[in-house]
Design an enzyme around this catalytic site. Sequence first.
Site, PDB file in Angstrom:
ATOM      1  N   LYS A  25       0.840  -1.201   0.000  1.00 42.87           N
ATOM      2  CA  LYS A  25       0.000   0.000   0.000  1.00 42.87           C
ATOM      3  C   LYS A  25       0.877   1.254   0.000  1.00 42.87           C
ATOM      4  O   LYS A  25       2.075   1.176   0.297  1.00 42.87           O
ATOM      5  CB  LYS A  25      -0.909  -0.017   1.233  1.00 42.87           C
ATOM      6  CG  LYS A  25      -0.174   0.045   2.560  1.00 42.87           C
ATOM      7  CD  LYS A  25      -1.117  -0.222   3.740  1.00 42.87           C
ATOM      8  CE  LYS A  25      -0.373  -0.170   5.064  1.00 42.87           C
ATOM      9  NZ  LYS A  25      -1.206  -0.658   6.181  1.00 42.87           N
ATOM     10  N   TYR A  64      17.497  30.457   6.494  1.00 42.34           N
ATOM     11  CA  TYR A  64      16.343  31.203   7.018  1.00 42.34           C
ATOM     12  C   TYR A  64      16.442  31.385   8.532  1.00 42.34           C
ATOM     13  O   TYR A  64      16.775  30.444   9.256  1.00 42.34           O
ATOM     14  CB  TYR A  64      15.041  30.452   6.728  1.00 42.34           C
ATOM     15  CG  TYR A  64      14.549  30.591   5.310  1.00 42.34           C
ATOM     16  CD1 TYR A  64      14.262  31.836   4.761  1.00 42.34           C
ATOM     17  CD2 TYR A  64      14.333  29.454   4.538  1.00 42.34           C
ATOM     18  CE1 TYR A  64      13.783  31.946   3.470  1.00 42.34           C
ATOM     19  CE2 TYR A  64      13.849  29.554   3.244  1.00 42.34           C
ATOM     20  CZ  TYR A  64      13.582  30.804   2.707  1.00 42.34           C
ATOM     21  OH  TYR A  64      13.103  30.898   1.428  1.00 42.34           O
TER      22      TYR A  64
HETATM   23  C1  PLP Z   1      -0.511  -1.727   6.815  1.00 43.99           C
HETATM   24  C2  PLP Z   1      -1.103  -2.980   7.309  1.00 43.99           C
HETATM   25  C3  PLP Z   1      -0.298  -4.116   7.526  1.00 43.99           C
HETATM   26  C4  PLP Z   1       1.212  -4.080   7.436  1.00 43.99           C
HETATM   27  O1  PLP Z   1       1.724  -3.603   8.663  1.00 43.99           O
HETATM   28  P1  PLP Z   1       3.307  -3.554   8.924  1.00 43.99           P
HETATM   29  O2  PLP Z   1       3.414  -3.122  10.343  1.00 43.99           O
HETATM   30  O3  PLP Z   1       3.857  -2.547   7.981  1.00 43.99           O
HETATM   31  O4  PLP Z   1       3.819  -4.926   8.672  1.00 43.99           O
HETATM   32  C5  PLP Z   1      -0.915  -5.301   7.866  1.00 43.99           C
HETATM   33  N1  PLP Z   1      -2.258  -5.362   8.005  1.00 43.99           N
HETATM   34  C6  PLP Z   1      -3.063  -4.302   7.831  1.00 43.99           C
HETATM   35  C7  PLP Z   1      -4.533  -4.439   8.020  1.00 43.99           C
HETATM   36  C8  PLP Z   1      -2.517  -3.074   7.486  1.00 43.99           C
HETATM   37  O5  PLP Z   1      -3.323  -2.010   7.333  1.00 43.99           O
END
Ligand code: PLP
Length: 377
Positions: free
Chosen positions: A39, A268
């Site tokens: 994702k 800055y």
């Molecule tokens: C993002 C997510 C993961 C992955 O989590 P990590 O801590 O990056 O391994 C697993 N399950 C769900 C439902 C998520 O939203």
Amino acid sequence: MLYQQRPTWAEISLTALKHNYLTIKNHLTAGAQLMAVVKADAYGHGAVECSRALESIGADWFGVALVEEGVELRRAGIVRPIFCLGGFWRGQAENVVKHDLTVAIFRLDQAEELDAKARETGRIANFHLKVDTGMGRLGMRLDEVADFARSLEPFHHLKLDGVMTHFADADGDDPAYTEAQMARYDEAVRILRDLSFDSSWRHLANSAGIHAYPQSHDNLARAGATLYGLSRDVLSPKLEPFDLRPVMSLHSRIVMLKTVPAGTPLGYGCAFTTKRESRIATIPIGYADGLRRAHSNNGRALLRGSFAPIVGRVSMDLTIIDVTDAPNVEVGDEVILIGEQDGLRITAEDLAEQVGTISYEIVTGISARVPRVHANS
Ligand SMILES: *Cc1c(COP(=O)(O)O)cnc(C)c1O
């Protein structure tokens, strides 16, 4: 040297990515499959390129947050199962069916919409029921599971093919909360079984859960952060870490170099004043690239085998570093913001610690302006 573009880039090691996938998979209990969570553009690493590399070594599943992200992967030719962790929005069921995505469902109206769209094309849509066992975010509460399952009766184009939940504290010190989540999850699976729903897929564990709770692997586990080699602020510090390699490194080059006397204000707000005669270098990377402004006078870069502190404010497009202690520095020299050089390293976890966040936010925050260079090394 001539550059066609600004020399600021993120290198993505597909070799490290594949190594991490196989390492995590090796830690799973026998028979469990591994979902590569890609994702948010693979946590900023480039979802299409990363998914292709992982599919080439036989990745079992891909996990995305949005339907849009799943569609992008299908359009890029990914054929393995794709799971939408966040379900889908009203109006997206058509794309879910068309692109053969498997979605998490946590409301009855989602089942209704998906069934209707699947019926139109004469297909059966698989979904996994997301149960809230203690995260308090997405997911159906345990006391609603039986009613939900009974309500599926009129939907002939749907298959409840999995049950999932998500851990809230799998990297925490006290196992009690995660154990209670696992118990509630087992109860949900039992309720469904009693109603003759035998789910093919059962998944609970994220990276931290995979690491600390082998009993939660069941037949599918979901790894994101560890896939990208993030570890120190992801996994329980009480247990031996996995052998993971950082996948992303962040690079730039010196665009301006000058020697200034002691007492020279820089940047800055004149937030830094030199205390000695100094060699000062400017690099073309700033907070619009994801190098957080909180690194002002609070961070360092690597060049020519030594550390160079960030001095003054990080600005939108430019950052100043003090290279007085680095040998023979020249315009065009490569500067590493995340990565390794001559045995010295700066990790995403280091940056996170400096600005009070987690490494997830560092890598996903490297902006689209920074080209990703995918390398088979
Ligand atoms: C993002 C997510 C993961 C992955 O989590 P990590 O801590 O990056 O391994 C697993 N399950 C769900 C439902 C998520 O939203």
